[in-house]
Scaffold this active site. Structure first.
Site, PDB file in Angstrom:
ATOM      1  N   ASP A  37      28.742 -52.523   7.588  1.00 33.07           N
ATOM      2  CA  ASP A  37      28.613 -50.280   8.103  1.00 33.07           C
ATOM      3  C   ASP A  37      29.901 -50.886   8.314  1.00 33.07           C
ATOM      4  OD1 ASP A  37      25.926 -49.775   8.191  1.00 33.07           O
ATOM      5  OD2 ASP A  37      25.586 -50.336  10.215  1.00 33.07           O
ATOM      6  N   LYS A  84      30.010 -45.235   6.321  1.00 32.81           N
ATOM      7  CA  LYS A  84      29.913 -43.469   5.849  1.00 32.81           C
ATOM      8  C   LYS A  84      31.255 -43.273   5.281  1.00 32.81           C
ATOM      9  CE  LYS A  84      27.743 -41.332   8.978  1.00 32.81           C
ATOM     10  NZ  LYS A  84      27.744 -41.986  10.597  1.00 32.81           N
ATOM     11  N   MET A 106      28.917 -42.097  20.597  1.00 31.90           N
ATOM     12  CA  MET A 106      28.863 -41.321  20.717  1.00 31.90           C
ATOM     13  C   MET A 106      29.168 -40.043  21.417  1.00 31.90           C
ATOM     14  SD  MET A 106      26.022 -41.959  17.075  1.00 31.90           S
ATOM     15  CE  MET A 106      24.861 -42.789  18.436  1.00 31.90           C
TER      16      MET A 106
HETATM   17  N1  SAH Z   1      24.547 -50.346  17.043  1.00 26.69           N
HETATM   18  C1  SAH Z   1      25.849 -50.382  17.712  1.00 26.69           C
HETATM   19  C2  SAH Z   1      26.077 -48.685  18.422  1.00 26.69           C
HETATM   20  C3  SAH Z   1      26.181 -47.702  17.290  1.00 26.69           C
HETATM   21  S1  SAH Z   1      26.244 -46.623  17.576  1.00 26.69           S
HETATM   22  C4  SAH Z   1      25.719 -51.184  18.966  1.00 26.69           C
HETATM   23  O1  SAH Z   1      24.679 -51.539  19.691  1.00 26.69           O
HETATM   24  O2  SAH Z   1      27.235 -50.809  19.625  1.00 26.69           O
HETATM   25  C5  SAH Z   1      28.465 -45.605  17.133  1.00 26.69           C
HETATM   26  C6  SAH Z   1      28.797 -45.799  18.655  1.00 26.69           C
HETATM   27  O3  SAH Z   1      28.715 -46.786  19.513  1.00 26.69           O
HETATM   28  C7  SAH Z   1      29.880 -45.288  18.864  1.00 26.69           C
HETATM   29  O4  SAH Z   1      30.373 -44.199  18.983  1.00 26.69           O
HETATM   30  C8  SAH Z   1      30.942 -46.253  20.196  1.00 26.69           C
HETATM   31  O5  SAH Z   1      29.848 -44.433  20.875  1.00 26.69           O
HETATM   32  C9  SAH Z   1      29.293 -47.498  20.587  1.00 26.69           C
HETATM   33  N2  SAH Z   1      30.887 -48.308  19.581  1.00 26.69           N
HETATM   34  C10 SAH Z   1      29.808 -48.981  19.147  1.00 26.69           C
HETATM   35  N3  SAH Z   1      31.316 -50.324  19.206  1.00 26.69           N
HETATM   36  C11 SAH Z   1      31.586 -49.869  19.826  1.00 26.69           C
HETATM   37  C12 SAH Z   1      33.322 -50.520  20.078  1.00 26.69           C
HETATM   38  N4  SAH Z   1      33.853 -51.815  20.091  1.00 26.69           N
HETATM   39  N5  SAH Z   1      34.342 -50.039  21.531  1.00 26.69           N
HETATM   40  C13 SAH Z   1      33.666 -48.820  22.414  1.00 26.69           C
HETATM   41  N6  SAH Z   1      32.180 -48.144  21.490  1.00 26.69           N
HETATM   42  C14 SAH Z   1      32.039 -48.797  20.491  1.00 26.69           C
END
Ligand code: SAH
Length: 260
Positions: free
Chosen positions: A35, A56, A168
């Site tokens: 991803d 995406k 998000m």
């Molecule tokens: N499965 C992922 C979440 C995916 S949804 C998890 O468990 O972290 C995608 C959202 O995750 C982003 O829009 C943001 O809000 C958050 N996110 C993912 N990686 C991030 C990071 N390194 N720092 C801050 N927010 C993050």
């Protein structure tokens, strides 16, 4: 390892936050479907695997989920060991269970492997305890972005007494603020916004419910970021996590505090 699909959490970005199980699955992989939010640095654990970007920006904009499902199925039926690598945890806003279900009903063996979710990593990395004795009895993980635009019960969240961790949420800061304030959450409630948590270019902004939107604009907060809303979001700062890849480029790490 025999043919099967591993749905693996890659953690928030810092390659040292991968689990040992994730590393084992990567070592065994013939194909790794990755991803957008996964740090490519973790691919050092699978030097011989075929890497297939399926985020995406990976060129499958039209029907991405269906495309991903079918690709996983095709590789698995070819007898390949497939790792589907997702940012954070595969089951926290990550569709991990949907993919497992889809493959499972088609007779494919599936294994889910935890990853450290961004909300937990970001908070801990900034010294914010999401739960704290006498202050926050729990934590609620929520997304500001829903497929069907259905609304959360913001007034229940405002009254929950738990720390709110919003995924998000960058494009919805104004709505989140007004929903929570209408729901009765104190306008002075601390808010922390953590961008690129656990990565060398992590940035952290501290604000309050009432000024989070304007502060984020001035800071040019960008996705991926998580929001931590609650009394605990004022904590941390007197010490810093240093034993991560963040410490290798401390000059890149930006911390901004706004007054309460
Ligand atoms: N499965 C992922 C979440 C995916 S949804 C998890 O468990 O972290 C995608 C959202 O995750 C982003 O829009 C943001 O809000 C958050 N996110 C993912 N990686 C991030 C990071 N390194 N720092 C801050 N927010 C993050």
């Amino acid at each position: 390892m025999s043919a099967k699909v591993w749905l693996v959490g890659a953690g928030p970005g810092d390659p040292e936050l991968l689990t040992l199980k994730a590393v084992r699955a990567l070592h065994a992989a013939d194909v790794v479907m990755i991803d957008d939010l996964v740090n490519p640095a973790v691919l050092e654990h699978c030097p011989n695997a075929r890497i297939v970007p399926v985020g995406k920006r990976g060129g499958c904009r039209s029907t991405p989920q269906d495309f991903i499902h079918r690709l996983m199925l095709r590789y698995a039926r070819q007898g390949k060991c497939v790792v589907r690598l997702k940012g954070g945890d595969p089951c926290i806003f990550g569709r991990g269970s949907e993919e497992a279900e889809w493959l499972g009903v088609r007779g494919i063996e599936v294994e889910l492997v935890n990853g450290i979710t961004a909300g937990l990593a970001g908070a801990t990395n900034c010294g914010i305890p999401l739960t704290l004795r006498g202050v926050a009895r729990g934590v609620t993980l929520i997304t500001a972005h829903t497929q069907d635009d259905s609304s959360l019960n913001w007034s229940a969240l405002a009254r929950s007494g738990t720390t709110l961790v919003v995924y998000m949420g960058v494009a919805k800061l104004e709505d989140i603020r007004s929903s929570l304030m209408t729901g009765g959450l104190d306008s002075r409630t601390p808010v922390a916004m953590i961008e690129n948590a656990s990565l060398p270019h992590q940035r952290e902004l501290r604000s309050t419910l009432t000024s989070m939107y304007e502060d984020a604009l001035a800071f040019e907060l960008k996705s991926p970021a998580i929001l931590v809303i609650g009394e605990v979001a004022a904590a941390g700062g007197s010490w810093k996590c240093t034993d991560t890849t963040v410490s290798t480029q401390p000059e890149n790490k930006q911390v901004i505090r706004r007054g309460r």
